[in-house]
Design an enzyme around this catalytic site. Structure first.
Site, PDB file in Angstrom:
ATOM      1  N   LYS A  87       0.781  -1.245  -0.179  1.00  0.00           N
ATOM      2  CA  LYS A  87      -0.040  -0.083  -0.100  1.00  0.00           C
ATOM      3  C   LYS A  87       0.935   1.504  -0.093  1.00  0.00           C
ATOM      4  CE  LYS A  87      -4.016   1.861   2.508  1.00  0.00           C
ATOM      5  NZ  LYS A  87      -4.830   1.867   3.673  1.00  0.00           N
TER       6      LYS A  87
ATOM      7  N   SER B  52     -10.163  -0.050   7.081  1.00  0.00           N
ATOM      8  CA  SER B  52      -9.470   0.184   5.556  1.00  0.00           C
ATOM      9  C   SER B  52      -8.864  -1.405   5.083  1.00  0.00           C
ATOM     10  CB  SER B  52      -8.549   1.214   5.492  1.00  0.00           C
ATOM     11  OG  SER B  52      -9.347   2.449   5.239  1.00  0.00           O
TER      12      SER B  52
ATOM     13  N   SER C 267      -9.924   2.148   2.563  1.00  0.00           N
ATOM     14  CA  SER C 267      -9.025   2.908   1.688  1.00  0.00           C
ATOM     15  C   SER C 267      -7.935   1.877   0.862  1.00  0.00           C
ATOM     16  CB  SER C 267      -8.083   4.025   2.496  1.00  0.00           C
ATOM     17  OG  SER C 267      -7.578   3.284   3.446  1.00  0.00           O
TER      18      SER C 267
HETATM   19  N1  GLN Z   1     -13.328   4.365   5.813  1.00  0.00           N
HETATM   20  C1  GLN Z   1     -12.783   5.374   7.218  1.00  0.00           C
HETATM   21  C2  GLN Z   1     -12.312   6.553   6.912  1.00  0.00           C
HETATM   22  O1  GLN Z   1     -12.844   7.230   5.944  1.00  0.00           O
HETATM   23  C3  GLN Z   1     -11.628   4.420   7.366  1.00  0.00           C
HETATM   24  C4  GLN Z   1     -10.311   4.441   6.659  1.00  0.00           C
HETATM   25  C5  GLN Z   1      -9.218   3.720   7.268  1.00  0.00           C
HETATM   26  O2  GLN Z   1      -9.419   2.599   7.933  1.00  0.00           O
HETATM   27  N2  GLN Z   1      -8.100   4.180   6.993  1.00  0.00           N
HETATM   28  O3  GLN Z   1     -11.942   7.236   7.785  1.00  0.00           O
END
Ligand code: GLN
Length: 489
Positions: A79, A184, A160
């Protein structure tokens, strides 16, 4: 070797060990696939030369049967939130679009030490803020899964860690890293029919992982099956003196315990997770999951997590608050992009205005608001108190049960562009994943079936701090009994 695409890490390892294939061959195979699937937009940076070098070293080790690491010769995606020495690391943001770190994140360093091969840096929501991989400066990622009712519709991979999930699901690499602040790793794994493991807060070092919300961020693996998840997690975690929150707890030999079964394990089922908008296919699948675990000797127990409905608002105060502080460092002076201005203030303003996307700006504004004098007590402090209540709910529940089974997400992968105009609807994706994040608990998402449109559904297993083992054992049973790997073909 007709079907390298279907290989898991453990199978590839066998082939490498008995030398029916080389790591260089595997690497070249995946590079061809990456070039053929550019339309999915999984990778921001490809590192072919680097990968070839790394795979040659692995092949030498296999030849000499010496120093063979857990991930030796296994091509993976990283990532693009993990800093990689001398390799561009963007966090999906324009503000870091040319940032080349001069150090290596501890998680990636651990993986290289175990022999993993870097194919490239995967796409993600900007600074890991999002649930659909639609906020990346480098464009959205496409999920390789299709709805059988509408095969032309492009679906989101979740976010994400969407680039990582889509790349693994499309067989462009054997596995990939993710980071999980509020879901995410688990949510994209669920949307792409993969296993996503967020370990206990502190299991993996955060050193060199670009910060979003420091009290929540955790690294973890996205893989094709549960055994692979255990192998990769074992390779990623370590105590690290460069991260004061990293844990000194002993790291179990995860792959050894995966198949031990769930006999006698008490599985809690929380009523509060029957949330508004929970899709009926997902709910039915949850009931099946309960039956599968029961049939293997687990005891099913009803539990209560009374503050569940406060988790999402709490998360969306605390995460932006921490993000607003963490992102203050992108000032145009020390990192990445710099826009000119007539004085220092204007340099800051112009740089941040042009370098950050809308979602990131929204979070910074929410964050600075809830931290500002006059609102701090009403929002930030209150949210910290509610976070403690949520964590206490779990501690109480774990007096009665050893793990908790829930769906990972209320629904399945949706169309690109849907939910885009309404941030609140987007945030609702995370309603079932954020509670475990706020409590710092290990949680895994395992694919457990398909919905009526033929799209993957995931179940989540949450356990006590540092008990990833129970997550793996229960997930393995679900993986076997759901027969997911057969369903998907
Ligand atoms: N979807 C969540 C957010 O937008 C979690 C994102 C994440 O875990 N990095 O904050």
């Amino acid at each position: 070797m007709s079907n390298l695409s279907d290989l898991t890490i453990s199978q590839a390892k066998e082939l490498l060990l008995n030398r029916s294939i080389s790591s260089v061959e595997l690497t070249k195979f995946f590079f061809d696939k990456i070039s053929n699937f550019k339309n999915l937009n999984c990778f921001i940076t490809e590192t072919f030369d680097q990968a070839l070098k790394m795979s040659k070293i692995s092949d030498e080790k296999y030849k000499l049967k010496k120093d063979i690491g857990l991930m030796e010769g296994i091509p993976i995606g990283m990532k693009d939130l993990f800093c990689t020495n001398q390799i561009k690391t963007t966090a999906g943001s324009k503000i870091l679009k040319n940032f080349i770190p001069f150090y290596e994140s501890t998680v990636s360093k651990n993986l290289w030490e175990e022999g993993a091969v870097l194919l490239g840096k995967t796409n993600l929501d900007e600074f890991a803020m999002g649930s659909a991989n639609t906020t990346s400066f480098f464009g959205n990622v496409v999920n390789p899964w299709k709805s059988k009712n509408d095969i032309d519709k492009k679906l989101v991979p979740g976010g994400s860690s969407g680039g990582s999930a889509s790349a693994v699901a499309a067989d462009l690499c054997l596995a990939a890293t993710g980071s999980d602040t509020g879901g995410s790793i688990r949510q994209p794994a669920s949307f792409c029919g993969l296993v996503g493991m967020k370990p206990t807060y502190g299991r993996c070092s955060r050193f060199g992982m670009i910060a979003f919300a420091s009290s929540l961020d955790q690294a973890g693996p996205i893989t094709k099956d549960v055994l692979d998840s255990s192998i990769m997690l074992k390779s990623m975690c370590s105590y690290d003196k460069k991260d004061s929150t990293s844990s000194k707890m002993e790291i179990p030999d995860f792959p050894k315990i995966v198949k031990l079964g769930v006999k006698g394990i008490r599985v809690g089922i929380p009523d509060e997770y029957i949330v508004d908008g929970l899709n009926s296919n997902v709910n039915d699948n949850w009931q099946k999951g309960i039956e599968w675990l029961k049939s293997e000797g687990a005891e099913i127990i009803e539990i209560n997590l009374p503050h569940t409905q406060s988790a999402l608002p709490t998360y969306y105060i605390l995460a932006p608050a921490e993000a607003s502080a963490n992102l203050a460092r992108y000032d145009g002076i020390r990192f990445g992009l710099r826009e000119i201005g007539k004085d220092l203030d204007e340099v800051y303003k112009n740089t941040r205005a042009s370098g950050f996307g809308n979602e990131v700006k929204r979070r910074i504004m929410i964050g600075t608001y809830v931290l500002s004098a006059g609102y701090y007590d009403a929002y930030y402090l209150k949210a910290l108190k509610v976070r403690k209540l949520i964590s206490d709910d779990f501690s109480k529940a774990f007096e009665k049960c050893d793990c908790i089974l829930t769906p990972t997400t209320p629904g399945v992968a949706f169309g690109i562009g849907e939910k885009q105009d309404d941030p609140l609807e987007m945030y609702l994706n995370d309603v079932l994943t954020v509670p475990a994040s706020l409590a710092g608990l290990p949680a895994i998402s395992v694919p457990s079936g398909l919905n009526d449109e033929g799209l993957p559904i995931g179940l989540q297993i949450v356990a006590r701090p540092f008990d990833e083992e129970t997550c793996f054992k229960a997930a393995f049973v679900i993986e076997q009994l759901s027969n997911f790997n057969k369903l998907k073909n």
